[in-house]
Motif scaffolding. Sequence first.
Motif, short mmCIF file in Angstrom:
data_model
loop_
_atom_site.label_atom_id
_atom_site.label_comp_id
_atom_site.label_asym_id
_atom_site.label_seq_id
_atom_site.Cartn_x
_atom_site.Cartn_y
_atom_site.Cartn_z
N MET A 274 39.57 -13.15 31.82
CA MET A 274 38.91 -12.76 33.08
C MET A 274 38.44 -11.31 32.99
O MET A 274 39.12 -10.46 32.43
N LYS A 275 37.28 -11.06 33.60
CA LYS A 275 36.77 -9.68 33.61
C LYS A 275 37.10 -9.04 34.96
O LYS A 275 36.94 -9.67 36.01
N ASP A 276 37.52 -7.80 34.88
CA ASP A 276 37.92 -7.09 36.09
C ASP A 276 36.68 -6.54 36.82
O ASP A 276 35.91 -5.79 36.23
N PRO A 277 36.49 -6.91 38.10
CA PRO A 277 35.31 -6.42 38.83
C PRO A 277 35.26 -4.90 38.93
O PRO A 277 34.17 -4.32 38.92
N GLN A 278 36.43 -4.26 39.01
CA GLN A 278 36.41 -2.80 39.14
C GLN A 278 35.94 -2.13 37.85
O GLN A 278 35.19 -1.15 37.89
N THR A 279 36.39 -2.68 36.71
CA THR A 279 35.90 -2.15 35.44
C THR A 279 34.39 -2.31 35.35
O THR A 279 33.67 -1.40 34.93
N ILE B 209 27.34 -5.94 41.24
CA ILE B 209 27.98 -6.33 39.98
C ILE B 209 29.37 -6.92 40.20
O ILE B 209 29.80 -7.81 39.47
N GLN B 210 30.08 -6.46 41.24
CA GLN B 210 31.42 -6.99 41.47
C GLN B 210 31.37 -8.47 41.85
O GLN B 210 32.15 -9.27 41.35
N LYS B 211 30.41 -8.81 42.69
CA LYS B 211 30.23 -10.21 43.08
C LYS B 211 29.83 -11.03 41.85
O LYS B 211 30.35 -12.14 41.63
N ALA B 212 28.92 -10.48 41.06
CA ALA B 212 28.47 -11.20 39.86
C ALA B 212 29.64 -11.44 38.91
O ALA B 212 29.75 -12.51 38.32
N THR B 213 30.52 -10.43 38.79
CA THR B 213 31.67 -10.58 37.91
C THR B 213 32.58 -11.69 38.39
O THR B 213 33.03 -12.54 37.62
N ARG B 214 32.85 -11.70 39.72
CA ARG B 214 33.75 -12.72 40.26
C ARG B 214 33.17 -14.11 40.08
O ARG B 214 33.88 -15.07 39.77
N GLU B 215 31.86 -14.22 40.27
CA GLU B 215 31.24 -15.53 40.10
C GLU B 215 31.28 -15.98 38.64
O GLU B 215 31.48 -17.16 38.34
N LYS B 216 31.10 -15.03 37.74
CA LYS B 216 31.17 -15.34 36.31
C LYS B 216 32.59 -15.80 35.95
O LYS B 216 32.76 -16.74 35.18
N ASN B 217 33.60 -15.14 36.52
CA ASN B 217 34.99 -15.55 36.28
C ASN B 217 35.23 -16.97 36.77
O ASN B 217 35.88 -17.77 36.09
N PHE B 218 34.70 -17.27 37.93
CA PHE B 218 34.87 -18.60 38.51
C PHE B 218 34.23 -19.65 37.59
O PHE B 218 34.79 -20.72 37.34
N GLU B 219 33.04 -19.30 37.07
CA GLU B 219 32.35 -20.21 36.14
C GLU B 219 33.21 -20.48 34.92
O GLU B 219 33.31 -21.61 34.45
N LYS B 220 33.83 -19.41 34.41
CA LYS B 220 34.66 -19.54 33.21
C LYS B 220 35.85 -20.44 33.49
O LYS B 220 36.22 -21.28 32.68
N LEU B 221 36.45 -20.25 34.67
CA LEU B 221 37.63 -21.05 35.03
C LEU B 221 37.25 -22.51 35.26
O LEU B 221 38.04 -23.41 34.98
N GLN B 222 36.05 -22.73 35.74
CA GLN B 222 35.60 -24.08 36.05
C GLN B 222 35.61 -25.00 34.83
O GLN B 222 35.83 -26.20 34.96
N GLN B 223 35.41 -24.41 33.64
CA GLN B 223 35.45 -25.23 32.42
C GLN B 223 36.79 -25.95 32.30
O GLN B 223 36.86 -27.06 31.78
#
Lengths: 138, 112
Positions: free
Chosen positions: B45-50, B95-109
């Motif tokens: 997972m990527k950290d939105p704050q980073t 970017i924070q929203k984009a990061t969270r959505e990307k994380n969700f996509e990754k988890l969805q697999q």
Amino acid sequence: MHQKRNKLYLLLFTACFAGYVWLFYNVSTSGTEKSSMEVCLIKNATNIPCPSCGTTRAVVSLVNGDFFEALFLNPFGYIVALIMLLAPIWIVFDLISKKNSLFIFYQKIEKFLVRPKLAILLIFLVLANWIWNISKGL
Amino acid sequence: MDAQKVDMFIMSNGKFFEPHHIAQIRERLLLMDDNKWGMIQAAPMKDPQTALIISIFLGAYGIDRFYIGDTGLGVGKLLTCGGFAIWTIIDWFGIQKATREKNFEKLQQFLY
């Protein structure tokens, strides 16, 4: 999948459209005066050119048929020009034939680019281009 | 899967996802088989704050997009001086929203 594809196509199309407007503005003013507006955030803030500074000028010289000068100004100009030429045609083709070939190609390229060996090479190329840009004083 | 395990996962990883996705993630995790637990735990997972910090300092080069795994958009941002500086500024906020959505996509697999 479908939603993501449409999002990407819209983004690409908007970017290309903005690019063409920007290009038209620059081509029409390039001959008259040498005061092209600079939009680069880094250059305005620090006075140091960024890796992609000079791309506009490179594309403008490509339009004028000056291929060698474009390469000297910024090799990125070739990539940008290629994307700007291909992307709209490909998007329209995809929309008409109801395929997602561009989206699949995009995903393949994304996977291809993150392979460590290639990524390191590309990062070095970008850094080299940056150093070249600074030494050219764009 | 065990409700306790799922809640533990949600508690420790909640910040990586959009709030409105949490309920869906919890539901899917409860239905999931136990042997996928290891994979879920190891999902990067990527950290939105980073991502936000990278976006503020290096957003004009598109490094933030590379960081969250949007390589294609990262290249686009790099080639256009951060999208004529407009995209850079938009991404400071998005970017924070984009990061969270990307994380969700990754988890969805793993979820489906």
